[in-house]
Enzyme design. Structure first.
Site, PDB file in Angstrom:
ATOM      1  N   LYS A 107       5.236  -4.578   3.617  1.00 55.85           N
ATOM      2  CA  LYS A 107       6.391  -4.917   3.144  1.00 55.85           C
ATOM      3  C   LYS A 107       6.937  -6.629   2.670  1.00 55.85           C
ATOM      4  O   LYS A 107       7.790  -6.739   2.187  1.00 55.85           O
ATOM      5  CB  LYS A 107       7.512  -4.667   4.257  1.00 55.85           C
ATOM      6  CG  LYS A 107       7.329  -3.413   5.368  1.00 55.85           C
ATOM      7  CD  LYS A 107       7.946  -3.477   6.714  1.00 55.85           C
ATOM      8  CE  LYS A 107       7.994  -1.585   7.162  1.00 55.85           C
ATOM      9  NZ  LYS A 107       6.397  -1.910   7.788  1.00 55.85           N
TER      10      LYS A 107
HETATM   11  C1  LIG Z   1       6.851  -0.392   8.262  1.00 53.75           C
HETATM   12  C2  LIG Z   1       5.486  -0.339   8.559  1.00 53.75           C
HETATM   13  C3  LIG Z   1       5.159   0.873   8.250  1.00 53.75           C
HETATM   14  C4  LIG Z   1       5.654   2.479   7.646  1.00 53.75           C
HETATM   15  O1  LIG Z   1       6.548   1.964   6.453  1.00 53.75           O
HETATM   16  P1  LIG Z   1       7.609   3.335   6.345  1.00 53.75           P
HETATM   17  O2  LIG Z   1       8.003   2.236   4.158  1.00 53.75           O
HETATM   18  O3  LIG Z   1       8.706   2.507   6.951  1.00 53.75           O
HETATM   19  O4  LIG Z   1       7.202   4.700   6.718  1.00 53.75           O
HETATM   20  C5  LIG Z   1       3.148   1.726   8.916  1.00 53.75           C
HETATM   21  N1  LIG Z   1       2.678   0.257   8.969  1.00 53.75           N
HETATM   22  C6  LIG Z   1       3.219  -0.636   8.940  1.00 53.75           C
HETATM   23  C7  LIG Z   1       1.937  -1.668   9.152  1.00 53.75           C
HETATM   24  C8  LIG Z   1       4.096  -0.720   8.797  1.00 53.75           C
HETATM   25  O5  LIG Z   1       4.991  -2.648   8.476  1.00 53.75           O
END
Ligand SMILES: *Cc1c(COP(=O)(O)O)cnc(C)c1O
Length: 440
Positions: A107
């Site tokens: 993210k």
């Molecule tokens: C946010 C997150 C996900 C899921 O991603 P999405 O875009 O919400 O599907 C998977 N793994 C980790 C470690 C995350 O932080």
């Protein structure tokens, strides 16, 4: 580029509006009116390009009409101050490591890009009214957004997170920052946090009082830049294929551990731009709403269940609306391109142990779903890449216990853990949240 709402009842927006508003007036998600295909020549030579060069090409296809080229170049290069390498784990299974950013999860890419793009647009506005970012997190969004925006002038960030449902290591990454970051500890689950944020955007009085925007994966400036690293993965796999002469890069399967489905949605946009990925796998934990949809054609949201892979504990994935829209609401099209997988906590534990024993690679619980979906789903002649969406040290207590090891904590994470927690306690009642914001 114009952006329309997936609900079809809101006015068309330009990029500036879509980024500042986040969610459309009709509660739909913004979609670009066009997805520009990239030329064949780009794909023919992609392995000779750096990650940043690739990303700038992709960014220009989405944002080039709306952002000055030099500014966009700076935003991209500044965002990608770290690498997203592809690493072989075992046989024909590779991992795209997305945890080399400041908060050790994928993210960081979207959050850093969005912070910089939002600042670019705010600077163009007259009056420079403070913008308030509201973000609900099940763990990693909060830290990525808080750190992406930390110290960015003219923007205040409120991070809403479910009390007791994020790991101590995740929590310290957004509760210890201070400055323009406020952490709000909600007595509820992630879906309650998300509902508070959505209600805040719909509340006329509150929007009159303060300028609000979202930084959840629904924001186009957060989810679209995630396409960058899928192009990079393809480039690095092409490079690998040349060196090793063994894997068939034309039969590439991309597997994405999914929660709110923003990450996989960006990969699908990449596919629409011409990225040669044969098929996709959405790997879920026990929250199997999408998996069930693929099997039955019925999308039935449920309250989220708490699992080991808690950043994927989502019972009503927002970005499903985008996937649905992208493929003309056709279950046939969606299930032809994407398959699903769902794993219990016990299976996740077993996968982590099996992978560590066989290869020495330490999976985090989210990546474990991705690895296992490839181990179970790859067909002859295919090569698979799964996203390792977070560094295992972010889930140290669990990983240590499951594998019987002592995962090393990278220094950039250790630094957060030395900070002091500051947070505001909140009920899941919107009236309380509104009252709090009205006094800010
Ligand atoms: C946010 C997150 C996900 C899921 O991603 P999405 O875009 O919400 O599907 C998977 N793994 C980790 C470690 C995350 O932080």
């Amino acid at each position: 580029m114009k952006y329309y709402s997936t609900n079809g009842k809101a006015p068309i927006a330009d990029l500036h509006k879509a980024v500042v508003k986040g969610l459309a007036e009709d509660r739909g998600l913004y979609m670009p009116e066009r997805i520009n295909k990239l030329p064949q020549e780009f794909f023919d030579n992609i392995e000779k390009m750096s990650f940043q060069e690739i990303a700038y090409t992709v960014a220009s296809a989405f944002f080039g009409e709306d952002v000055d080229p030099d500014a966009l170049h700076d935003i991209v290069y500044d965002t990608l101050a770290f690498d997203c390498p592809v690493v072989n784990v075992k046989d024909n299974i590779y991992t795209l490591e997305l945890f080399h950013g400041p908060t050790l999860a994928f993210k960081d890419v979207g959050a850093r890009f969005m912070a910089r793009l939002l600042q670019y647009f705010i600077k163009q506005e007259s009056g420079h009214k403070q913008v308030n970012v509201l973000v609900a997190t099940s763990g990693d969004t909060g830290s990525a957004v808080a750190n992406g925006f930390l110290g960015v002038e003219g923007i205040h960030v409120y991070v809403l997170y479910p009390k007791g449902k994020v790991s101590p290591i995740q929590e310290c990454q957004f509760t210890t920052l201070g400055k323009n970051i406020t952490a709000i500890e909600v007595d509820g689950v992630f879906d309650d946090c998300q509902a508070l944020v959505k209600n805040a955007f719909m509340d006329a009085e509150l929007n009159e009082h303060m300028k609000l925007t979202s930084a959840n994966s629904i924001n186009v400036a957060r989810f679209l830049p995630q396409a960058f690293y899928y192009f990079n993965a393809y480039a690095r796999m092409k490079e690998n294929a040349k060196i090793e002469k063994c894997n068939n890069v034309n039969n590439l399967v991309m597997c994405v551990p999914s929660g709110n489905f923003g990450n996989i949605c960006a990969a699908l946009f990449g596919h629409e731009m011409g990225l040669p990925i044969k098929r996709f796998i959405a790997a879920n934990n026990a929250n199997d709403i999408f998996y069930k949809y693929l099997q039955t054609g019925k999308y039935e949201p449920k309250p989220s269940k708490q699992t080991l892979a808690n950043a994927m504990d989502v019972g009503d994935p927002s970005n499903f609306a985008r996937i649905y829209d992208l493929y003309d609401k056709s279950h046939e099209k969606i299930s032809a391109l994407i398959s699903g997988a769902t794993y219990s906590d016990e299976q996740i534990r077993e996968t982590m142990r099996e992978c560590y024993k066989a290869s020495g690679y330490i999976l985090d619980p989210h990546g474990a779903c991705g690895y296992q979906a490839l181990a179970d789903g790859l067909q002859a002649g295919e090569v698979g890449v799964f996203c390792e969406t977070a560094h295992p040290a972010k889930f140290k207590e669990k990983v240590d216990e499951i594998l019987g090891i002592d995962v090393e904590i990278p220094e950039r994470l250790a630094a957060f853990m030395r900070g002091e927690k500051q947070s505001v306690a909140m009920s899941k009642d919107f009236a309380d949240f509104k009252d709090y914001l009205m006094h800010q």
